[in-house]
Write a protein that holds these residues in place. Structure first.
Motif, PDB file in Angstrom:
ATOM      1  N   LYS A 183      36.617  41.983  46.057  1.00  0.00           N
ATOM      2  CA  LYS A 183      36.131  42.780  44.924  1.00  0.00           C
ATOM      3  C   LYS A 183      35.285  41.933  43.974  1.00  0.00           C
ATOM      4  CE  LYS A 183      39.519  46.453  44.266  1.00  0.00           C
ATOM      5  NZ  LYS A 183      40.528  46.990  43.343  1.00  0.00           N
ATOM      6  N   LYS A 184      35.747  40.701  43.712  1.00  0.00           N
ATOM      7  CA  LYS A 184      34.982  39.812  42.824  1.00  0.00           C
ATOM      8  C   LYS A 184      33.611  39.503  43.407  1.00  0.00           C
ATOM      9  CE  LYS A 184      36.950  36.051  41.532  1.00  0.00           C
ATOM     10  NZ  LYS A 184      37.798  34.901  41.178  1.00  0.00           N
ATOM     11  N   ARG A 238      41.300  44.316  39.143  1.00  0.00           N
ATOM     12  CA  ARG A 238      42.444  44.080  40.035  1.00  0.00           C
ATOM     13  C   ARG A 238      43.494  45.161  39.806  1.00  0.00           C
ATOM     14  NH1 ARG A 238      44.421  38.502  41.898  1.00  0.00           N
ATOM     15  NH2 ARG A 238      45.860  39.168  43.509  1.00  0.00           N
ATOM     16  N   ASP A 251      46.358  45.295  45.154  1.00  0.00           N
ATOM     17  CA  ASP A 251      45.379  44.351  45.710  1.00  0.00           C
ATOM     18  C   ASP A 251      46.051  43.075  46.180  1.00  0.00           C
ATOM     19  OD1 ASP A 251      43.173  45.922  45.368  1.00  0.00           O
ATOM     20  OD2 ASP A 251      42.536  44.974  43.496  1.00  0.00           O
ATOM     21  N   GLN A 261      35.373  49.561  38.130  1.00  0.00           N
ATOM     22  CA  GLN A 261      35.452  49.743  39.571  1.00  0.00           C
ATOM     23  C   GLN A 261      36.023  48.530  40.310  1.00  0.00           C
ATOM     24  OE1 GLN A 261      31.694  51.012  41.039  1.00  0.00           O
ATOM     25  NE2 GLN A 261      32.374  51.221  43.139  1.00  0.00           N
ATOM     26  N   TYR A 262      35.845  47.343  39.782  1.00  0.00           N
ATOM     27  CA  TYR A 262      36.245  46.135  40.492  1.00  0.00           C
ATOM     28  C   TYR A 262      37.404  45.396  39.822  1.00  0.00           C
ATOM     29  CZ  TYR A 262      31.991  46.880  43.114  1.00  0.00           C
ATOM     30  OH  TYR A 262      31.027  47.420  43.918  1.00  0.00           O
ATOM     31  N   GLN A 316      31.887  41.379  45.513  1.00  0.00           N
ATOM     32  CA  GLN A 316      31.086  42.594  45.430  1.00  0.00           C
ATOM     33  C   GLN A 316      30.607  42.845  44.001  1.00  0.00           C
ATOM     34  OE1 GLN A 316      33.811  45.452  47.035  1.00  0.00           O
ATOM     35  NE2 GLN A 316      33.203  45.057  49.158  1.00  0.00           N
ATOM     36  N   PHE A 317      31.471  42.568  43.026  1.00  0.00           N
ATOM     37  CA  PHE A 317      31.079  42.738  41.628  1.00  0.00           C
ATOM     38  C   PHE A 317      29.968  41.761  41.263  1.00  0.00           C
ATOM     39  CE2 PHE A 317      31.615  41.763  37.072  1.00  0.00           C
ATOM     40  CZ  PHE A 317      31.359  43.022  36.564  1.00  0.00           C
TER      41      PHE A 317
END
Length: 99
Positions: free
Chosen positions: A63-64, A51, A55, A48-49, A66-67
């Motif tokens: 994203k990083k 690249r 992006d 899901q996260y 959130q991950f």
């Protein structure tokens, strides 16, 4: 043998369990459920996260972040499942400048 099959066998045998054995069995069920839940969440987060070509650098950093938050939550699930009495929930962090 898994905790689930042990619990099923204990329930269907018709023989009473001691309180100690029941407590041990329930703790094993809790640990196994927590591990399975954390593994399933981690597996669903796997791709899901990543690249993508579309992006931007800022989007990927988001994203990083959130991950990382999701993986910290998975670690907390594992910790709580292994020892709920000794678990201390982390303090809530609010770093956002907007509500």
């Amino acid at each position: 043998m898994s905790a689930y099959s042990n619990a099923y066998r204990a329930l269907t045998s018709g023989q009473p369990m001691s309180r100690t054995d029941a407590a041990i069995l329930l703790s094993l069920l809790r640990q196994e459920f927590g591990k399975e839940l954390a593994d399933a969440v981690e597996k669903s987060l796997d791709g899901q996260y990543r690249r993508t070509e579309t992006d931007t650098d800022a989007g990927f950093r988001r994203k990083k972040r959130q991950f990382g938050a999701a993986m910290r939550t998975v670690a907390l699930i594992r910790e709580f499942a292994s020892n709920p009495r000794g678990f201390t929930a982390p303090a809530q962090r609010n770093h956002r400048s907007t509500p």
